[in-house]
Design a protein around this motif. Structure first.
Motif, PDB file in Angstrom:
ATOM      1  N   TYR A 174       0.842  -1.199   0.000  1.00 46.09           N
ATOM      2  CA  TYR A 174       0.000   0.000   0.000  1.00 46.09           C
ATOM      3  C   TYR A 174       0.884   1.259   0.000  1.00 46.09           C
ATOM      4  CZ  TYR A 174      -2.487   3.886   2.152  1.00 46.09           C
ATOM      5  OH  TYR A 174      -2.966   5.144   2.430  1.00 46.09           O
ATOM      6  N   ALA A 175       1.909   1.266   0.879  1.00 42.26           N
ATOM      7  CA  ALA A 175       2.782   2.438   0.979  1.00 42.26           C
ATOM      8  C   ALA A 175       3.531   2.656  -0.341  1.00 42.26           C
ATOM      9  CB  ALA A 175       3.764   2.258   2.141  1.00 42.26           C
ATOM     10  N   ASN A 176       3.923   1.580  -0.985  1.00 41.31           N
ATOM     11  CA  ASN A 176       4.592   1.730  -2.283  1.00 41.31           C
ATOM     12  C   ASN A 176       3.637   2.303  -3.330  1.00 41.31           C
ATOM     13  OD1 ASN A 176       7.156   0.986  -1.548  1.00 41.31           O
ATOM     14  ND2 ASN A 176       6.939  -1.165  -2.157  1.00 41.31           N
ATOM     15  N   ALA A 177       2.410   1.838  -3.330  1.00 42.58           N
ATOM     16  CA  ALA A 177       1.418   2.384  -4.273  1.00 42.58           C
ATOM     17  C   ALA A 177       1.210   3.875  -3.992  1.00 42.58           C
ATOM     18  CB  ALA A 177       0.098   1.618  -4.159  1.00 42.58           C
ATOM     19  N   ALA A 178       1.214   4.247  -2.700  1.00 39.68           N
ATOM     20  CA  ALA A 178       1.031   5.654  -2.329  1.00 39.68           C
ATOM     21  C   ALA A 178       2.191   6.502  -2.839  1.00 39.68           C
ATOM     22  CB  ALA A 178       0.908   5.781  -0.807  1.00 39.68           C
ATOM     23  N   VAL A 179       3.401   5.969  -2.741  1.00 40.22           N
ATOM     24  CA  VAL A 179       4.574   6.715  -3.218  1.00 40.22           C
ATOM     25  C   VAL A 179       4.516   6.876  -4.743  1.00 40.22           C
ATOM     26  CG1 VAL A 179       7.088   6.575  -3.530  1.00 40.22           C
ATOM     27  CG2 VAL A 179       6.088   6.187  -1.270  1.00 40.22           C
ATOM     28  N   ILE A 180       4.122   5.823  -5.431  1.00 41.14           N
ATOM     29  CA  ILE A 180       4.014   5.913  -6.898  1.00 41.14           C
ATOM     30  C   ILE A 180       3.019   7.020  -7.269  1.00 41.14           C
ATOM     31  CG2 ILE A 180       3.226   4.694  -8.977  1.00 41.14           C
ATOM     32  CD1 ILE A 180       4.317   2.090  -7.694  1.00 41.14           C
ATOM     33  N   LYS A 181       1.895   7.042  -6.562  1.00 38.79           N
ATOM     34  CA  LYS A 181       0.867   8.058  -6.826  1.00 38.79           C
ATOM     35  C   LYS A 181       1.422   9.471  -6.549  1.00 38.79           C
ATOM     36  CE  LYS A 181      -3.326   9.871  -7.159  1.00 38.79           C
ATOM     37  NZ  LYS A 181      -3.673  10.355  -8.509  1.00 38.79           N
ATOM     38  N   LYS A 182       2.058   9.595  -5.402  1.00 36.09           N
ATOM     39  CA  LYS A 182       2.569  10.907  -4.984  1.00 36.09           C
ATOM     40  C   LYS A 182       3.651  11.393  -5.952  1.00 36.09           C
ATOM     41  CE  LYS A 182       2.444  13.925  -1.499  1.00 36.09           C
ATOM     42  NZ  LYS A 182       1.257  14.481  -0.868  1.00 36.09           N
ATOM     43  N   TYR A 183       4.493  10.491  -6.369  1.00 33.63           N
ATOM     44  CA  TYR A 183       5.574  10.842  -7.297  1.00 33.63           C
ATOM     45  C   TYR A 183       4.995  11.396  -8.598  1.00 33.63           C
ATOM     46  CZ  TYR A 183       9.154  10.063 -10.870  1.00 33.63           C
ATOM     47  OH  TYR A 183      10.017  10.217 -11.929  1.00 33.63           O
ATOM     48  N   HIS A 184       4.030  10.683  -9.141  1.00 34.92           N
ATOM     49  CA  HIS A 184       3.463  11.145 -10.417  1.00 34.92           C
ATOM     50  C   HIS A 184       2.682  12.442 -10.242  1.00 34.92           C
ATOM     51  CE1 HIS A 184       4.958   7.956 -12.867  1.00 34.92           C
ATOM     52  NE2 HIS A 184       4.337   7.012 -12.166  1.00 34.92           N
ATOM     53  N   ASP A 185       2.011  12.583  -9.111  1.00 36.79           N
ATOM     54  CA  ASP A 185       1.311  13.853  -8.851  1.00 36.79           C
ATOM     55  C   ASP A 185       2.319  14.999  -8.830  1.00 36.79           C
ATOM     56  OD1 ASP A 185      -1.071  12.552  -8.748  1.00 36.79           O
ATOM     57  OD2 ASP A 185      -1.334  12.700  -6.562  1.00 36.79           O
ATOM     58  N   ALA A 186       3.448  14.742  -8.171  1.00 35.59           N
ATOM     59  CA  ALA A 186       4.467  15.793  -8.046  1.00 35.59           C
ATOM     60  C   ALA A 186       5.064  16.145  -9.404  1.00 35.59           C
ATOM     61  CB  ALA A 186       5.570  15.338  -7.089  1.00 35.59           C
ATOM     62  N   GLN A 187       5.119  15.167 -10.297  1.00 35.68           N
ATOM     63  CA  GLN A 187       5.660  15.428 -11.638  1.00 35.68           C
ATOM     64  C   GLN A 187       4.598  16.001 -12.581  1.00 35.68           C
ATOM     65  OE1 GLN A 187       9.037  14.575 -11.951  1.00 35.68           O
ATOM     66  NE2 GLN A 187       8.754  14.011  -9.817  1.00 35.68           N
TER      67      GLN A 187
END
Lengths: 532, 464
Positions: A174-187
């Protein structure tokens, strides 16, 4: 049999080999705890406040809004302490912990030995009685343990930073999925809304990604059991946010093209998360980062020997490359010239994935495990886990009706997904039924996650913790049970016979009129069958 | 002197003897273990050993090493502690440890309801005991912690109502709000209900303004993060009138004296069972519960496992198993509800032991004792010069805010000085709650004697 002989041993062996165990699990026929209640009994007395305190407080109920006062005492049972203890000890005897048996039947779960010294250390008041909000200067010991264990994880994974906050393997996914989401949002990658996973990766890889609104694309294995690289090529696009994949998958087959998978996803700007639930055979052999992964996760209750605790508490380690460190959950444990501290200054992070810092006492146990083994020991763990597994596979495949589909003739890493298709065709017995009969001999057995990709699946994982004799016993029992399937299928079909209870009538569980998740619901719905 | 290094035989690895390794290699017709790794491309294979610290091979050496590290900690057994804020120091009955250290439970995992009958029954009993405490018919197998339970309850309410607007009380742990925000981001619009500075409770006027027919859920903690007992009935009524699900997080140890939220209109109740028999473990003793009435539409929203009771083929025998399993991601992957995985089962079993040991009388007495100590502590602390209890007139359960603005000292300074006297003072709120000034959250439970509270007051007098 004439039992006039005094040599007990010869009755325990046939043809020089030990006979099957004459096992019977404890059957206490124990009531539900509510039924133990006897009016007025006490399990424990509570420290009373002193007279001056009581006087100052006067009638405390008067301070509460009337709707906030409890009107009737909770209908908890009243049971003297030794009766509570006896009840729960009986229940414990009706539970088949890994310490009591050869637990190679729960494939994918990595049921290895949980060293007792690590538990003892974790029970120390210097660990057990720490409050998470104590000043950092008073918890330097546990912070150092966490920091040192992070270094170990970095060495094992090749990653740059780790968080121990997730309270389980799925929580780390779950935390990895959250990081993937956050990373793409930030980009600003708002178009990236798809996650690719495989059917033989854990269901949580798909389920957790879905929580962030990702569309899930699931790859099926090709004819050889590898995740289909052609399907991956067809699936990737500008919309691909990431790949969440296990290797080896639950088949135990290592995907030799894993780096190509990663490269294909990287080419379209996706991130790759390695679900390392199956890492036990790879410790010190190959690392997530070397294959190009951006994130990974380990289950300390699997690979790192911490107890499964009947299903947690646990820790899922989340480890990432330095590019993704800003997105980790806070706080992270840092070291400033020998002073350890918690760094919560992560303005771009995913925030929190659990209360406080996760299960620190689990981290302590895992740290102790690695510190006992060292680098050579970890490699020994991996090699013996793999050797055990291949030895076991050789023996299982000698049993009539068994097979290990996919990747024919290839070695496996740490576990194997078998199929009893032929046995089922011959006898009509299902894999689940073999499992229940195995329980009659005090052994676990597991099939597969759903949906089954193979007919009549079974998954065994011997880890490094079992000896040749242990594995031989498991196989000998399995062979006997499969022979029963051919010769006396009725006894298999009606199993279990030697467990604490007999066949459960499952029709209650999916019917809202009859299901009962608590005793009070049971008493309400099944008035005839209760005392209440 | 011989320089040949003997191969280490590892006590946890039976087959680490050279003989066993050779026997198995021969059995599978392999020359070395490298053959098993043939599928790993050469450039992905690690050359040499991992860079790890030298091992402590003997059990004694390991014990000494780890104990030395742990001895750098000062625990709440060494110091007098008034820390709360979501993790609580309570007495852990000896039977709780006795049961949860049983190898049969500690080393079990995912066996069947037959060979692991004990685990299933213990968990059904846990949910049953919680059901009595909560006066609700459905309680799940524990999730990770109270944060997770809260976040899931909000998602459940949204699915249940088919709406996505969630009103969340601002009087909750700021970390919990962070967790909820991340967890719910894709499907829930979160609005925070401000805290009424006078009462320390959620601002009901703001709640009224925010509520509309699009609201799925009104979520609040009771007692709240600042220790204040909210008027649960008033808040739940507002939510129910608007057609929103009232979701309440509660401290289960309060329920011997405080009304269970179901009695004042809550439809979903969550919380953390750490107070019920778990050592604090630096935050490792947490587990979350979710409870509701037995309404099928709500039951089908649970992502977690639910264990039910059923007959077996032998009359009079209890069996247990998964209820409505097809809800779960185990069964349906991304089409199941949220996700489920290994969480905190052992703490569920332990909380069951705790409640069975405490009984109705124990739960009532512990609740009363905590209320009494808090009344006394409030009175004593507010007598100290420069020390104020801002929500003095509000009912508090086991913690409350203490303000030090008038002392001219910061909480950080005060707490450091108290620590030097062997006291872990209340949690410093000044960073997360600047509107409260220099304030700290002080917690008092049944472990505190009058002397402990007086000692605190005396120490404060000395350092202020």
């Amino acid at each position: 049999m004439n039992y006039s002989d005094t040599d007990i041993r010869k009755h325990r062996h046939t043809d020089g080999k030990p006979n099957l165990r004459r096992f019977h699990q404890a059957r206490w026929d124990e009531p539900v705890v509510m039924e133990l209640s006897a009016e007025g009994e006490r399990g424990i007395l509570i420290p009373e406040a002193e007279q001056a305190v009581r006087d100052a407080a006067a009638n405390v109920y008067d301070t509460l809004p009337s709707s906030m006062r409890r009107k009737n005492a909770p209908a908890l049972p009243e049971i003297a302490q030794n009766r509570v203890l006896r009840h729960y000890l009986r229940l414990s005897q009706e539970n088949l912990g890994a310490d009591l048996q050869v637990d190679i039947g729960q494939g994918t779960c990595t049921m290895k030995y949980n060293p007792k010294i690590n538990d003892q250390l974790a029970y120390s008041p210097k660990m057990a009685e720490l409050h998470p909000l104590q000043d950092e200067s008073t918890v330097q010991g546990i912070l150092e343990v966490m920091h040192e264990f992070e270094k170990i994880i970095k060495a094992i994974s090749g990653m740059d930073k780790a968080s121990f906050q997730p309270r389980g393997g799925s929580a780390a996914i779950y935390a990895n999925a959250a990081v993937i989401k956050k990373y793409h949002d930030a980009q600003g990658n708002t178009h990236k809304d798809e996650i690719i996973t495989t059917m033989l990766s854990h269901p949580s890889d798909a389920a957790c990604a879905k929580l962030f609104g990702f569309k899930i694309i699931t790859l099926y294995p090709d004819d050889d059991g590898y995740p289909d690289i052609e399907a991956l090529k067809a699936a990737v696009s500008e919309r691909t946010a990431g790949l969440m994949i296990t290797n080896p998958e639950d088949t135990g087959i290592f995907n030799p093209r894993i780096q190509e998978f990663v490269d294909i996803v990287h080419e379209v700007g996706g991130l790759c998360a390695y679900d390392q639930a199956n890492a036990n055979g790879l410790l010190g052999i190959t690392r997530a980062r070397d294959a190009g992964f951006d994130l990974c996760q380990f289950n300390l209750h699997k690979t790192f020997s911490t107890p499964h605790n009947s299903g947690g508490p646990a820790v899922g380690v989340q480890a990432v490359t330095k590019e993704l460190v800003p997105y980790l959950p806070g706080p992270l444990v840092e070291n400033d010239n020998g002073r350890y501290y918690l760094n919560d200054d992560l303005p771009h992070g995913i925030g929190k994935v659990a209360a406080f810092y996760g299960a620190a006492s689990v981290v302590l146990r895992a740290y102790a495990w690695v510190m006992n083994l060292g680098a050579e020991g970890l490699k020994e763990v991996a090699e013996i886990a793999v050797l055990n597994n291949n030895y076991l596979m050789g023996e299982v495949l000698k049993i009539k009706g068994s097979s290990a589909p996919w990747a024919k003739g290839k070695r496996r890493i740490e576990q194997v997904r078998y199929s009893w298709e032929e046995l089922h065709r011959d006898t009509g017995i299902h894999s689940e039924q073999l499992g229940l009969r195995m329980a009659d001999y005090g052994l676990h057995y597991w099939t597969s996650h759903h949906p089954y990709l193979l007919p009549e699946p079974a998954t065994f994982e011997p880890t490094e913790s079992y000896s040749i004799t242990d594995m031989d016993e498991y196989v000998r029992t399995l062979k006997a049970v499969t022979e029963e399937a051919y010769s006396n299928p009725a006894i298999v079909r009606s199993a279990p016979h030697n467990c604490p209870i007999h066949k459960i009538r499952h029709d209650n569980f999916d019917d809202p009129e009859r299901w009962a998740v608590t005793w009070r619901a049971y008493c309400r719905k099944h008035a005839d069958s209760s005392n209440g | 002197m011989s320089t040949t290094q003997k191969k280490t035989v590892y006590p946890y690895i039976p087959n680490s003897t050279p003989q066993a390794r050779q026997f198995m290699l021969d059995a599978v017709n392999a020359k070395s273990v490298d053959e098993f790794y043939a599928d790993i491309p050469k450039h992905l294979k690690l050359d040499g050993l991992l860079d790890l610290p030298a091992p402590k091979l003997s059990e004694f050496g390991l014990k000494r090493h780890v104990q030395k590290l742990l001895n750098k900690n000062t625990s709440t057994e060494d110091n007098l502690s008034f820390l709360g804020g979501g993790c609580y120091q309570h007495h852990v009955p000896s039977v709780c440890d006795e049961v949860n250290q049983r190898s049969e439970f500690v080393t079990a995992y995912a066996g069947e309801p037959y060979d692991d009958h004990g685990r299933f029954q213990a968990l059904f009993e846990y949910t049953s005991l919680m059901g009595e405490l909560l006066e609700m018919d459905v309680v799940n197998v524990p999730v990770y912690d109270g944060f997770q339970a809260a976040a899931t309850s909000i998602r459940m309410a949204c699915r249940y109502t088919g709406k996505r607007k969630a009103l969340i009380s601002g009087a909750i742990n700021p970390d919990k709000l962070k967790m909820i925000t991340t967890y719910c981001q894709a499907d829930v619009d979160i609005h925070v209900i401000p805290v009424d500075q006078k009462t320390g409770g959620l601002c009901r006027a703001s709640l009224k303004d925010l509520l509309d027919d699009q609201t799925a859920v009104v979520y609040f903690d009771n007692p709240n993060y600042l220790g204040v007992i909210e008027d649960g009935e008033a808040i739940c009524s507002l939510a129910n009138e608007a057609g929103a699900v009232p979701a309440v997080a509660v401290d289960p140890i309060s329920l011997g004296v405080l009304a269970p939220p179901a009695n004042y209109g809550a439809k979903l109740v969550t919380g953390d069972i750490q107070p019920l028999g778990m050592h604090m473990q630096f935050g490792g003793g947490h587990a979350g519960f979710i409870a509701s009435h037995d309404e099928p539409d709500m039951v089908m929203q649970y992502p977690s496992r639910l264990f039910g009771i059923a007959p077996t083929e032998v009359p009079g025998e209890y069996g247990f198993g998964d209820v409505a399993f097809e809800r779960t991601s185990f069964e349906k992957r991304e089409n199941g509800q949220e996700y489920v995985g290994t969480a905190a089962v052992l703490w569920g079993i332990t909380a069951g032991v705790y409640l069975a040991t405490m009984g109705p009388q124990g739960m009532q007495e512990i609740g009363e004792g905590i209320l009494q100590r808090n009344c006394y502590a409030k009175q004593q602390l507010s007598k100290l010069p420069g020390v104020n209890v801002p929500h003095f007139d509000q009912p508090h359960f086991k913690e409350f805010v203490v303000n030090f603005d008038d002392t001219g000292k910061t909480v950080a300074e005060i707490n450091l000085a108290l620590q030097e006297k062997g006291i872990f003072a209340g949690h410093d709120l000044s960073a997360d709650w600047p509107e409260l000034g220099q304030s700290a959250l002080y917690c008092f439970t049944e472990v505190h004697t009058q002397n402990d509270i007086d000692t605190l007051c005396q120490a404060l007098t000395e350092v202020l």
